[in-house]
Design an enzyme around this catalytic site. Structure first.
Site, PDB file in Angstrom:
ATOM      1  N   LYS A 114     -34.184  21.567  92.386  1.00 34.65           N
ATOM      2  CA  LYS A 114     -33.254  20.725  93.143  1.00 34.65           C
ATOM      3  C   LYS A 114     -32.754  21.499  94.354  1.00 34.65           C
ATOM      4  O   LYS A 114     -32.354  22.655  94.236  1.00 34.65           O
ATOM      5  CB  LYS A 114     -32.062  20.302  92.291  1.00 34.65           C
ATOM      6  CG  LYS A 114     -31.062  19.423  93.053  1.00 34.65           C
ATOM      7  CD  LYS A 114     -29.941  18.922  92.149  1.00 34.65           C
ATOM      8  CE  LYS A 114     -28.789  19.880  92.038  1.00 34.65           C
ATOM      9  NZ  LYS A 114     -27.951  19.916  93.271  1.00 34.65           N
TER      10      LYS A 114
ATOM     11  N   ASP B  27     -31.185  16.507  96.736  1.00 33.49           N
ATOM     12  CA  ASP B  27     -29.880  15.972  96.323  1.00 33.49           C
ATOM     13  C   ASP B  27     -28.984  15.800  97.548  1.00 33.49           C
ATOM     14  O   ASP B  27     -28.150  16.654  97.849  1.00 33.49           O
ATOM     15  CB  ASP B  27     -29.249  16.932  95.310  1.00 33.49           C
ATOM     16  CG  ASP B  27     -27.980  16.359  94.687  1.00 33.49           C
ATOM     17  OD1 ASP B  27     -27.773  15.133  94.763  1.00 33.49           O
ATOM     18  OD2 ASP B  27     -27.207  17.149  94.111  1.00 33.49           O
TER      19      ASP B  27
ATOM     20  N   THR C 260     -19.891  14.946  88.214  1.00 29.75           N
ATOM     21  CA  THR C 260     -19.515  15.606  86.958  1.00 29.75           C
ATOM     22  C   THR C 260     -18.341  16.560  87.126  1.00 29.75           C
ATOM     23  O   THR C 260     -17.821  17.076  86.142  1.00 29.75           O
ATOM     24  CB  THR C 260     -20.717  16.376  86.375  1.00 29.75           C
ATOM     25  OG1 THR C 260     -21.240  17.254  87.378  1.00 29.75           O
ATOM     26  CG2 THR C 260     -21.802  15.409  85.931  1.00 29.75           C
TER      27      THR C 260
ATOM     28  N   ARG D  29     -26.196  27.338  88.549  1.00 27.70           N
ATOM     29  CA  ARG D  29     -25.582  28.661  88.541  1.00 27.70           C
ATOM     30  C   ARG D  29     -25.859  29.485  87.292  1.00 27.70           C
ATOM     31  O   ARG D  29     -26.033  30.713  87.408  1.00 27.70           O
ATOM     32  CB  ARG D  29     -24.074  28.509  88.788  1.00 27.70           C
ATOM     33  CG  ARG D  29     -23.755  28.228  90.253  1.00 27.70           C
ATOM     34  CD  ARG D  29     -22.343  27.735  90.475  1.00 27.70           C
ATOM     35  NE  ARG D  29     -22.195  26.345  90.060  1.00 27.70           N
ATOM     36  CZ  ARG D  29     -21.077  25.637  90.233  1.00 27.70           C
ATOM     37  NH1 ARG D  29     -20.021  26.217  90.792  1.00 27.70           N
ATOM     38  NH2 ARG D  29     -21.020  24.381  89.866  1.00 27.70           N
TER      39      ARG D  29
ATOM     40  N   ASP E  13     -23.881   5.373 103.507  1.00 29.40           N
ATOM     41  CA  ASP E  13     -23.617   4.869 104.855  1.00 29.40           C
ATOM     42  C   ASP E  13     -23.914   3.378 104.842  1.00 29.40           C
ATOM     43  O   ASP E  13     -24.191   2.798 103.785  1.00 29.40           O
ATOM     44  CB  ASP E  13     -24.493   5.602 105.885  1.00 29.40           C
ATOM     45  CG  ASP E  13     -23.817   5.734 107.244  1.00 29.40           C
ATOM     46  OD1 ASP E  13     -23.331   4.695 107.759  1.00 29.40           O
ATOM     47  OD2 ASP E  13     -23.761   6.845 107.788  1.00 29.40           O
TER      48      ASP E  13
ATOM     49  N   LYS F  65     -27.191  12.747  98.204  1.00 33.13           N
ATOM     50  CA  LYS F  65     -26.085  11.809  97.922  1.00 33.13           C
ATOM     51  C   LYS F  65     -25.760  10.958  99.153  1.00 33.13           C
ATOM     52  O   LYS F  65     -24.613  10.848  99.591  1.00 33.13           O
ATOM     53  CB  LYS F  65     -24.837  12.550  97.436  1.00 33.13           C
ATOM     54  CG  LYS F  65     -25.044  13.337  96.153  1.00 33.13           C
ATOM     55  CD  LYS F  65     -23.760  13.994  95.703  1.00 33.13           C
ATOM     56  CE  LYS F  65     -23.938  14.775  94.423  1.00 33.13           C
ATOM     57  NZ  LYS F  65     -24.755  16.004  94.592  1.00 33.13           N
TER      58      LYS F  65
END
Length: 244
Positions: free
Chosen positions: A38, A66, A121, A214, A71, A68
């Site tokens: 990702k 990713d 999340t 991470r 508009d 997101k």
């Protein structure tokens, strides 16, 4: 000595690093243990699109972009049409129905899967209150947004693993993807994530893919971190009670 587990396409490693060079170094370090990556907004100005193309075309990796996107319909459609030229696999947009419909138009029949974001999340009910969101529990709102996104044509949704089972139970979810960020191995630092689950629990509850960033890229030994996640994903705890 325990054998190194085989790569599993259900694991998506988020390259949460500052730039494309660091991302490429991490991907090379992980080697054939990871097949799906990702790349998000944090790396957009650091060569993220170039890295996505290199990992896809030269290293044979699958890529989840990713972004997101949110508009007006025309702008979303144009943006997705441009991104679809990169032959990527997944792209995120906000789960509002008009955004999903526009993104599907922009994808124009390409293999690019449009994934609708439900509720991040990192958010809890207090955060939704601050944003003037409708009343109701986070879970209720996620499930409703997922159903509406599916109705608008989304190929899948992004939701926390805590909502995966309820979304999988939706009639509209048949044949659609559930991708869950907010996945943390047992004992890992939660960071800014609030609605989390372990890899085994997320898979058992119906997630098609889990996203882990991470805990891998900041680990002292990223390959060992991936190996531990892969073992957990194939453990007995990862078998859904209602599925063989």
């Amino acid at each position: 000595m325990t054998d190194t587990p085989l790569a599993d396409d259900r694991l998506i490693v988020a390259l949460d690093v500052p730039n494309a060079l660091d991302g490429l170094n991490m991907a090379e370090r992980l080697g054939d243990m990871v097949t799906f990556y990702k790349i998000g907004l944090g790396m957009l100005t650091g060569g993220g699109l170039a890295l996505a193309n290199e990992l896809k075309q030269e290293h044979g990796k699958r890529i989840f972009l990713d972004m997101k996107l949110f508009d007006i319909g025309n702008t979303v459609e144009a943006a997705v049409r441009g991104l679809a030229q990169y032959d990527l696999d997944f792209l995120t947009v906000h789960g509002d129905p008009h955004v999903v419909r526009a993104a599907k138009e922009g994808a124009g029949g390409k293999d690019l899967k449009i994934l609708a974001v439900t509720i991040l999340t990192s958010l809890e009910r207090t955060d939704l209150d601050a944003g003037l969101m409708l009343p109701g529990t986070v879970s209720e709102l996620v499930i409703e947004r997922a159903a509406r996104a599916f109705a608008a044509g989304a190929d899948g949704i992004i939701a926390s693993p805590q909502e995966a089972a309820a979304i999988r139970a939706l009639p509209e979810a048949s044949g659609r993807l559930i991708v869950t960020p907010g996945v943390r191995p047992a004992g890992a630092d939660l960071g800014d994530q609030k609605r989390v689950a372990t890899p085994a629990n997320a898979i058992a509850d119906g997630a098609d893919h889990i996203v882990v960033g991470r805990p891998v890229v900041r680990a002292a030994d990223p390959r060992a971190a991936v190996a531990a996640i892969l073992r957990e994903m194939t453990s007995p705890q990862a078998i859904a009670p209602n599925r063989a």
